[in-house]
Write a protein that holds these residues in place. Structure first.
Motif, mmCIF file in Angstrom:
data_model
loop_
_atom_site.group_PDB
_atom_site.id
_atom_site.type_symbol
_atom_site.label_atom_id
_atom_site.label_comp_id
_atom_site.label_asym_id
_atom_site.label_seq_id
_atom_site.Cartn_x
_atom_site.Cartn_y
_atom_site.Cartn_z
ATOM 1 N N GLY A 175 4.575 1.225 -15.264
ATOM 2 C CA GLY A 175 3.975 -0.174 -14.791
ATOM 3 C C GLY A 175 4.210 -0.292 -13.398
ATOM 4 N N PHE A 176 3.075 -1.244 -12.730
ATOM 5 C CA PHE A 176 3.465 -1.502 -11.427
ATOM 6 C C PHE A 176 4.499 -2.438 -11.158
ATOM 7 N N PRO A 177 5.288 -2.179 -10.379
ATOM 8 C CA PRO A 177 6.406 -3.202 -10.115
ATOM 9 C C PRO A 177 5.776 -4.840 -9.385
ATOM 10 N N GLU A 178 6.605 -5.748 -9.678
ATOM 11 C CA GLU A 178 6.606 -7.011 -8.969
ATOM 12 C C GLU A 178 6.980 -6.816 -7.506
ATOM 13 N N ILE A 179 6.064 -6.983 -6.683
ATOM 14 C CA ILE A 179 6.455 -7.155 -5.025
ATOM 15 C C ILE A 179 5.587 -7.917 -4.360
ATOM 16 N N LYS A 180 6.240 -8.436 -3.044
ATOM 17 C CA LYS A 180 5.443 -9.402 -2.490
ATOM 18 C C LYS A 180 4.433 -8.919 -1.582
ATOM 19 N N TYR A 181 4.682 -7.644 -1.104
ATOM 20 C CA TYR A 181 4.049 -7.001 0.200
ATOM 21 C C TYR A 181 2.396 -6.938 -0.220
ATOM 22 N N THR A 182 1.571 -7.210 0.890
ATOM 23 C CA THR A 182 0.372 -6.694 0.889
ATOM 24 C C THR A 182 0.071 -6.018 2.069
ATOM 25 N N THR A 183 -0.819 -4.983 2.076
ATOM 26 C CA THR A 183 -1.587 -4.200 3.195
ATOM 27 C C THR A 183 -2.179 -5.195 4.263
ATOM 28 N N PRO A 184 -1.996 -4.948 5.678
ATOM 29 C CA PRO A 184 -2.733 -5.725 6.533
ATOM 30 C C PRO A 184 -4.212 -5.713 6.495
ATOM 31 N N ASN A 185 -4.787 -6.563 7.102
ATOM 32 C CA ASN A 185 -6.399 -6.750 6.928
ATOM 33 C C ASN A 185 -7.197 -5.964 8.158
ATOM 34 N N CYS A 186 -6.417 -4.708 8.441
ATOM 35 C CA CYS A 186 -7.557 -4.187 9.383
ATOM 36 C C CYS A 186 -7.610 -2.593 9.044
ATOM 37 N N LYS A 187 -8.170 -1.760 9.624
ATOM 38 C CA LYS A 187 -8.164 -0.255 9.432
ATOM 39 C C LYS A 187 -6.724 0.181 9.561
ATOM 40 N N ASN A 188 -6.212 0.495 8.381
ATOM 41 C CA ASN A 188 -4.706 0.880 8.273
ATOM 42 C C ASN A 188 -4.499 1.965 7.402
ATOM 43 N N ALA A 189 -3.366 2.940 8.017
ATOM 44 C CA ALA A 189 -2.962 4.054 6.914
ATOM 45 C C ALA A 189 -1.600 3.830 7.124
ATOM 46 N N ALA A 190 -0.863 2.802 7.447
ATOM 47 C CA ALA A 190 0.533 2.892 7.300
ATOM 48 C C ALA A 190 1.337 2.355 5.978
ATOM 49 N N THR A 424 -1.902 -2.698 13.147
ATOM 50 C CA THR A 424 -1.007 -1.397 12.388
ATOM 51 C C THR A 424 -0.592 -0.401 13.529
ATOM 52 N N VAL A 425 0.413 0.087 13.247
ATOM 53 C CA VAL A 425 0.757 1.294 14.107
ATOM 54 C C VAL A 425 0.591 2.482 13.620
ATOM 55 N N SER A 426 -0.299 2.520 12.401
ATOM 56 C CA SER A 426 -1.066 3.672 12.113
ATOM 57 C C SER A 426 -2.263 3.289 11.352
ATOM 58 N N ALA A 427 -3.507 3.624 11.790
ATOM 59 C CA ALA A 427 -4.799 3.459 11.440
ATOM 60 C C ALA A 427 -5.417 4.486 10.589
ATOM 61 N N GLU A 428 -4.903 5.853 10.975
ATOM 62 C CA GLU A 428 -5.444 6.973 10.337
ATOM 63 C C GLU A 428 -4.372 8.059 9.991
ATOM 64 N N HIS A 429 -3.291 8.170 10.827
ATOM 65 C CA HIS A 429 -2.717 9.461 10.527
ATOM 66 C C HIS A 429 -1.560 9.242 9.462
ATOM 67 N N GLY A 430 -1.152 7.902 9.263
ATOM 68 C CA GLY A 430 -0.078 7.839 8.451
ATOM 69 C C GLY A 430 1.258 7.816 9.000
ATOM 70 N N ILE A 431 2.258 7.320 8.218
ATOM 71 C CA ILE A 431 3.601 7.293 8.997
ATOM 72 C C ILE A 431 4.429 8.476 9.134
ATOM 73 N N GLY A 432 4.186 9.088 8.146
ATOM 74 C CA GLY A 432 5.125 10.598 7.660
ATOM 75 C C GLY A 432 6.569 10.365 8.344
ATOM 76 N N LYS A 433 7.031 11.262 9.161
ATOM 77 C CA LYS A 433 8.364 11.239 9.491
ATOM 78 C C LYS A 433 8.311 10.739 11.195
#
Ligand code: FAD
Length: 470
Positions: A175-190, A424-433
Motif C-alpha cells: 500500500g502507498f504510505p500516508e505522507i504529506k509531501y507533493t512534488t513541486p509544480n514545475c518541470k522536475n526530476a528531483a 527545482t534543483v533537478s529538472a531532468e537529470h535526477g538527484i542521484g548521488k
C-alpha cells in the motif's frame, strides 16, 4: 547469467558521464532472462545498483557497495501495435528511433544523448528539447513490468492509482504510505514523483533506480509529423534572445516544440568546431516546430519569418534548415555543447559541476538576470545552455584546480536562489548521488522522512540504488 569479477571487467560499470569517482562493486551480474534476475535478487542479499547505458549525469548508476546488475541483454524490441511498443530496458534511444523510422510512429522524448537506454530514461524521467511541447518521458509510458529488490514482480499499468494497493506476483500487497509531501509544480526530476491520486507507474518513473527494476516497458507513440521546421537564430546580445523567448511563449502565432539556448561562452566553445558561427553573436536559439503535413510546411515557414521580423535577430547570419538533414545537423550542434564540456572535464580530470535547475514561468527574467550577475566577471569559466522554453538551463562551471571552492560556493548561491523561487534543483537529470545536499535543502527534512516511507514499503532493506536520492 554472466558474472564479471575482475577489477578490469568491473571498472566500466563504475563510471557515468558525470566523471564521479569513488564507485565500488564486488561483482557485476548480467542476467539473460527475467527468471535469472529474479533468482539472483532472491538468493543474493547484497546491495544492488542497476546499470543502464551509463550516460547519466548524477552518478546514480555508480555503486557505492555491493553488486551491479546490468540489464544489457534485455534489448528485445517488439513491433508497434496500436500506437504502442513493448521493449526491453537496454534498447537505446537511437535503436528505437532507427526502428521507428520505418513506421508512421514517433517517440517524442529526445534527451540529447541517444546512447541512453530506455530503462535509464524511465529511471531518470529524462526529457529533452522537445519536452517543451510534448512533455517528459513519464507522459509516454503506458506500462512497465517491474521487479522489486526482493525479487517480487508486478506489472504496473497506467490508470492503477496509489489509492489501490499493488498486487505482487506472490499475492502479497503493497500500500502507498500516508505522507504529506507533493512534488513541486514545475518541470522536475528531483526525488520521487508524488501527487494525490496519481498512478503507481508515475512513482516508479523517475525513482533513480531505487524503487524497482524495469524489465519490460510499454511506450506510447504519436503519429509521426511529416517534417520539422527548424533554425538556429543568432543575437548580438543575450537579452535579445531572452526577450524573443518570452514573446514566443506568450503568442499562439507560432508553436515550437523546442527552444534551446546557447550563451556567449557556449558559442565560444562551439566555434572550435563551427567557425561559421557569426563573430558578433553573443547568444543563439535553436528552435523547431513539428509540421504534421508536408503541404503545410511553406505556410508555417512564412508565419515564422513574419513573426521573427524586427526582433533584434541577426537574420542574415542565422541558419534555417532546408531539409531534414539540416534539422539533424542542428540537433547535433545542440548535442555538441554538453559533449565538449564533458570532454573538457575529462581532460582536466574534473568531476562535472553542472546545474539542472528550473523555475516557474514568472521567475524567468529574474533567473536569467541573476545567473549572469552571479557568474559574470568572477574569473571562473562557465557556459550556460539548454531548455530555455522550460526555464531550465544547464550552467556548467569549469574551474581550474585553484577555483574548486569558488565553484562550490557559486553553485550553493545559485541553488539557494532557485529554491527561494519554488524552483527545482533537478529538472531532468535526477538527484542521484551528486545533488542530495540541494534536494534536502529544497524539500526539507520532514519531506525526506515522508519519501523514506515510500522507499521503505518497496525496498525495506534499502538494497536498491543505495546512496541515491535520500
Ligand atoms: C551529452 C549528454 C547529453 C545529455 N542530455 C540530456 C538531456 O537533454 N535530457 C536528459 O534528461 N538527460 C540528458 N543526459 C543524461 C542521460 O542521458 C539521461 O539521464 C539518461 O536517461 C540516462 O540513461 P542511461 O541508460 O545512460 O542510464 P544510466 O546512467 O546507466 O543510469 C541512470 C539511472 O537509471 C537507473 N536505471 C537504468 N536502467 C534501469 C532499469 N532498467 N530499471 C531501473 N533503473 C534503471 C540506474 O540505476 C541509474 O539510477 C545527457 C547526457 C549526456 C552525456
Amino acid at each position: 547469467m554472466i558474472r564479471k569479477t575482475s577489477k578490469e571487467s568491473i571498472a566500466p560499470y563504475l563510471r557515468d558521464a558525470s566523471n564521479y569517482s569513488g564507485g565500488k562493486a564486488e561483482e557485476v551480474l548480467i542476467p539473460e532472462s527475467v527468471d535469472e534476475l529474479v533468482c539472483a535478487l532472491k538468493d543474493d542479499l547484497r546491495p544492488v545498483t542497476i546499470s543502464g547505458a551509463g550516460t547519466g549525469l548524477n552518478a546514480s548508476r555508480i555503486p557505492s557497495e555491493g553488486i551491479v546488475i546490468s540489464l544489457e541483454r534485455f534489448n528485445e524490441m517488439k513491433t508497434v501495435k496500436n500506437g504502442e511498443i513493448w521493449l526491453g530496458p537496454a534498447v537505446t534511444l537511437l535503436n528505437l528511433q532507427e526502428h521507428l523510422k520505418n513506421t508512421n510512429w514517433f517517440y517524442p522524448p529526445n534527451p540529447t544523448e541517444t546512447n541512453a537506454s530506455i530503462g535509464g530514461t524511465l529511471a531518470t524521467n529524462a526529457s529533452g528539447s522537445r519536452s517543451y511541447k510534448f512533455g517528459v518521458t513519464r507522459n509516454f509510458v503506458n506500462a512497465a513490468d517491474c521487479i522489486l529488490a526482493d525479487g517480487r514482480r508486478v506489472m504496473v499499468k497506467r490508470g492503477h492509482k496509489i489509492t489501490e494497493p499493488l498486487l505482487m506476483d506472490d499475492d502479497s500487497e503493497i500500500g502507498f504510505p500516508e505522507i504529506k509531501y507533493t512534488t513541486p509544480n514545475c518541470k522536475n526530476a528531483a526525488g520521487y514523483f508524488v501527487q494525490p491520486g496519481m498512478d503507481w507507474l508515475d512513482l516508479f518513473i523517475g525513482s533513480d533506480g531505487t524503487l524497482g527494476i524495469f524489465v519490460n516497458i510499454c511506450l506510447k507513440l504519436l503519429p509521426r509529423p511529416d517534417t520539422f521546421l527548424s533554425a538556429v537564430l543568432f543575437f548580438e546580445k543575450e537579452k535579445y534572445c531572452w526577450d524573443l523567448v518570452s514573446k514566443i511563449k506568450s503568442t499562439t502565432f507560432v508553436s515550437p516544440c523546442s527552444l534551446e539556448y546557447f550563451d556567449r561562452f557556449s558559442l565560444e566553445l562551439l566555434r572550435e568546431n563551427y567557425p561559421n558561427i557569426p563573430l558578433q553573436a553573443e547568444a543563439a536559439l535553436f528552435f523547431e516546430e513539428d509540421v504534421a503535413d508536408q503541404n503545410d510546411y511553406d505556410a508555417a515557414l512564412l508565419v515564422w519569418v513574419e513573426f521573427l521580423t524586427d526582433k533584434n535577430i541577426l537574420m542574415d547570419e542565422s541558419w534555417f534548415a532546408h531539409d531534414q538533414k539540416d534539422v539533424q545537423a542542428f540537433h547535433e550542434f545542440r548535442h555538441q555543447i554538453p559533449m565538449l564540456v564533458n570532454e573538457k572535464n575529462s581532460r582536466a580530470g574534473r568531476e562535472k559541476i553542472g546545474t539542472d535547475m528550473a523555475v516557474p514561468d514568472k521567475y524567468f527574467d529574474d533567473m536569467m538576470t541573476f545567473y549572469n550577475k552571479t557568474l559574470f566577471g568572477k574569473g571562473l569559466p562557465y557556459v550556460i545552455f539548454g531548455h530555455l522554453g522550460d526555464n531550465h538551463l544547464h550552467i556548467n562551471l569549469l574551474p581550474d584546480s585553484s577555483q574548486k571552492k569558488l565553484a562550490e560556493s557559486l553553485y550553493d548561491e545559485l541553488a539557494r536562489k532557485i529554491i527561494s523561487w519554488e524552483g527545482t534543483v533537478s529538472a531532468e537529470h535526477g538527484i542521484g548521488k551528486k545533488k542530495k545536499k540541494y534536494f534536502h535543502e529544497m524539500v526539507g527534512e520532514e519531506s525526506i522522512e515522508g519519501l523514506k516511507k515510500i522507499k521503505n514499503v518497496l525496498d525495506p532493506q534499502t538494497r536498491l540504488g543505495r546512496g541515491n536520492v535520500l
